[in-house]
Design an enzyme around this catalytic site. Sequence first.
Site: not given
Length: 172
Positions: A51-55
């Site tokens: 659930q990360c912007a870098f996922t």
Amino acid sequence: MRILYTLILGLWATAGWSAPNTAVFPSIDGGTIDLQAFAGQPVLVVNTASQCAFTRQYADLQALYDRYRDRGLVVIAVPSDDFNQELGTAAEVKDFCEINYDLDLPMTDLTHVRGSKAHAFFQDVKAQTGFVPRWNFNKVLIGPEGDILGTWGSAARPDSGAIPRAVEAALE
């Protein structure tokens, strides 16, 4: 800077020792992922979160793995909730990665990557290099002989720039 394989290739091979604790992760599929099995190969270890912007880097990691796996590269995803951005269970993480990214690279169970509860691998990396994951999708490249060949932060894309160059060099 040698970690992991120094013991694995040296003492382990000649004395029948088992790999140190730093070389073993619990697998998301059950059992373990033992870095001893990858001695002589480069291994990219990446702390991840769903659930990360870098996922979206999961796709880049899979592409890197697909590009170099036949030449020996191993990419290991280490899901962690140390930054409060991971799903609640390993089963949810596994399903998310398979459904959204068709991920088939090795994955660990949910693992701490920083602080006093950090997995021994990350403690060793910190002790030898000072590198600690500051966010999700930090990368550590271990060379075929166990050297730490590079560390990169979240913004470094796995499929372009310095990481593929370092992988290419490690595979030569």
